[in-house]
Design a protein around this motif. Structure first.
Motif, mmCIF file in Angstrom:
data_model
loop_
_atom_site.group_PDB
_atom_site.id
_atom_site.type_symbol
_atom_site.label_atom_id
_atom_site.label_comp_id
_atom_site.label_asym_id
_atom_site.label_seq_id
_atom_site.Cartn_x
_atom_site.Cartn_y
_atom_site.Cartn_z
ATOM 1 N N GLU A 68 52.647 -11.796 5.626
ATOM 2 C CA GLU A 68 51.502 -11.478 6.035
ATOM 3 C C GLU A 68 51.549 -10.442 7.153
ATOM 4 N N ARG A 69 50.706 -9.371 7.275
ATOM 5 C CA ARG A 69 50.827 -8.473 8.510
ATOM 6 C C ARG A 69 49.284 -8.395 8.918
ATOM 7 N N ARG A 70 49.176 -7.946 10.215
ATOM 8 C CA ARG A 70 48.052 -7.893 10.870
ATOM 9 C C ARG A 70 47.398 -6.437 10.918
ATOM 10 N N TRP A 71 46.369 -6.344 10.818
ATOM 11 C CA TRP A 71 45.751 -4.768 10.691
ATOM 12 C C TRP A 71 44.530 -4.977 11.652
ATOM 13 N N PHE A 72 44.693 -4.049 12.423
ATOM 14 C CA PHE A 72 43.761 -3.959 13.771
ATOM 15 C C PHE A 72 42.720 -2.731 13.597
ATOM 16 N N HIS A 73 41.517 -3.181 13.924
ATOM 17 C CA HIS A 73 40.235 -2.254 13.873
ATOM 18 C C HIS A 73 39.460 -2.389 15.308
ATOM 19 N N LEU A 74 39.009 -1.445 15.524
ATOM 20 C CA LEU A 74 37.866 -1.469 16.536
ATOM 21 C C LEU A 74 36.787 -1.940 16.196
ATOM 22 N N THR A 75 35.961 -2.902 17.000
ATOM 23 C CA THR A 75 34.608 -3.182 16.710
ATOM 24 C C THR A 75 33.677 -2.313 17.058
ATOM 25 N N THR A 76 32.466 -2.579 16.696
ATOM 26 C CA THR A 76 31.464 -1.442 17.351
ATOM 27 C C THR A 76 31.467 -1.514 18.598
ATOM 28 N N LYS A 77 31.587 -2.735 19.360
ATOM 29 C CA LYS A 77 31.658 -2.809 20.610
ATOM 30 C C LYS A 77 32.615 -2.122 21.177
ATOM 31 N N GLY A 78 33.804 -2.003 20.961
ATOM 32 C CA GLY A 78 35.189 -1.634 21.241
ATOM 33 C C GLY A 78 34.939 0.029 20.990
ATOM 34 N N ARG A 79 34.421 0.481 19.809
ATOM 35 C CA ARG A 79 34.292 1.765 19.897
ATOM 36 C C ARG A 79 33.330 2.400 20.852
ATOM 37 N N ARG A 80 32.304 1.818 20.965
ATOM 38 C CA ARG A 80 31.284 2.153 21.971
ATOM 39 C C ARG A 80 31.899 2.310 23.432
ATOM 40 N N ALA A 81 32.665 1.439 23.716
ATOM 41 C CA ALA A 81 33.233 1.210 24.924
ATOM 42 C C ALA A 81 34.261 2.168 25.194
ATOM 43 N N PHE A 82 35.093 2.500 24.239
ATOM 44 C CA PHE A 82 35.879 3.574 24.212
ATOM 45 C C PHE A 82 35.204 4.786 24.529
ATOM 46 N N GLU A 83 34.265 5.171 23.719
ATOM 47 C CA GLU A 83 33.563 6.348 23.891
ATOM 48 C C GLU A 83 33.039 6.555 25.288
ATOM 49 N N LEU A 84 32.251 5.571 25.929
ATOM 50 C CA LEU A 84 31.715 5.687 27.058
ATOM 51 C C LEU A 84 32.861 5.853 28.104
ATOM 52 N N HIS A 85 34.055 5.224 27.941
ATOM 53 C CA HIS A 85 35.106 5.420 28.897
ATOM 54 C C HIS A 85 35.520 6.864 28.997
ATOM 55 N N VAL A 86 35.589 7.421 27.688
ATOM 56 C CA VAL A 86 36.123 8.685 27.489
ATOM 57 C C VAL A 86 34.983 9.674 28.060
ATOM 58 N N GLU A 87 33.775 9.192 28.218
ATOM 59 C CA GLU A 87 32.732 10.201 28.691
ATOM 60 C C GLU A 87 32.810 10.020 30.044
ATOM 61 N N GLU A 88 33.039 8.981 30.660
ATOM 62 C CA GLU A 88 33.284 8.853 31.947
ATOM 63 C C GLU A 88 34.461 9.502 32.536
ATOM 64 N N LEU A 89 35.549 9.689 31.651
ATOM 65 C CA LEU A 89 36.857 10.499 32.398
ATOM 66 C C LEU A 89 36.391 11.981 32.132
ATOM 67 N N LYS A 90 35.571 12.269 31.185
ATOM 68 C CA LYS A 90 35.135 13.813 31.081
ATOM 69 C C LYS A 90 34.137 13.948 32.508
ATOM 70 N N ARG A 91 33.334 13.034 32.740
ATOM 71 C CA ARG A 91 32.617 13.362 33.930
ATOM 72 C C ARG A 91 33.403 13.601 35.262
ATOM 73 N N ILE A 92 34.490 12.493 35.243
ATOM 74 C CA ILE A 92 35.426 12.538 36.420
ATOM 75 C C ILE A 92 36.201 13.851 36.629
ATOM 76 N N VAL A 93 36.636 14.400 35.422
ATOM 77 C CA VAL A 93 37.363 15.587 35.600
ATOM 78 C C VAL A 93 36.598 16.707 35.142
ATOM 79 N N ARG A 94 35.161 16.586 35.502
ATOM 80 C CA ARG A 94 34.494 17.654 34.977
ATOM 81 C C ARG A 94 34.966 18.923 35.167
ATOM 82 N N GLY A 95 34.768 19.753 34.036
ATOM 83 C CA GLY A 95 35.305 21.135 34.168
ATOM 84 C C GLY A 95 36.571 21.086 33.260
ATOM 85 N N LEU A 96 37.258 20.326 33.674
ATOM 86 C CA LEU A 96 38.720 20.363 33.142
ATOM 87 C C LEU A 96 39.057 19.596 31.582
#
Lengths: 97, 97
Positions: A68-96
């Motif tokens: 048996e092996r485990r395969w992992f995947h993002l949930t909808t919630k996880g994907r959303r959180a990740f996207e929002l986090h990346v957006e926030e990073l973008k906002r913080i380092v705005r421009g760069l």
DNA sequence: ACAATAACTTTCCATCTCGGAAAGTTATAT
DNA sequence: ATATAACTTTCCGAGATGGAAAGTTATTGT
């Protein structure tokens, strides 16, 4: 960081990488993630657990050569959180970013 | 994270914000950074110290109404490290940015 | 001249997080 | 029946982080 798009669970280096990996690959095996990050089984297992605890990722089992092996995947919630986090990073380092 | 563009000193949320702020503003006062991050004097002071210890930022003093205030700015080294770190973040979240 | 204040810095402490190593699990292969 | 794969948990020690309180140093108000 009152603004709550910044996600401390995701921000930790290893977990950021896990999320990024899962965000582009749909389903990834434990060993693949572990080798990609270059961490030990126990360390990966603990990060996985944290991400599961907040329902950002889920696992599915499947057999490979009988084992048996485990395969992992993002949930909808996880994907959303990740996207929002990346957006926030973008906002913080705005421009760069 | 063997790949050394990823910078743990910079990655910490508060310090990432400090660097981002300084990268776009050239010179920023202690109190402005503190209020922007929403942290206490002591906390900011300690983060500042860490960034100074690795020569990523420097301070200059100047008087405002007779009182001395500190202004901080990125050093060339600090700016470079910040830019490399951001590049590394981009690489990690490739696709999403 | 002297107490009060501004503008930080340090110290003290308690908590959290992280990582490796070792031990523990559970299912399957031999 | 035992070994092995594929993780998971426990144990432990080191380092990060934050707030509060105390400490500095220079300057202002009286």
């Amino acid at each position: 960081m009152e603004n709550s798009k910044f996600d401390n669970i995701i921000h930790a280096p290893n977990r950021l990488q896990i999320c990024a990996l899962l965000s582009s690959l749909e389903q990834v095996e434990f060993r693949v993630i572990r080798d990609e990050l270059g961490v030990s089984d126990s360390v990966l297992s603990k990060h996985i657990k944290q991400l599961e605890d907040v329902c950002y990722i889920k696992q599915k089992k499947s057999k490979v050569n009988g084992r048996e092996r485990r395969w992992f995947h993002l949930t909808t919630k996880g994907r959303r959180a990740f996207e929002l986090h990346v957006e926030e990073l973008k906002r913080i380092v705005r421009g760069l970013l």
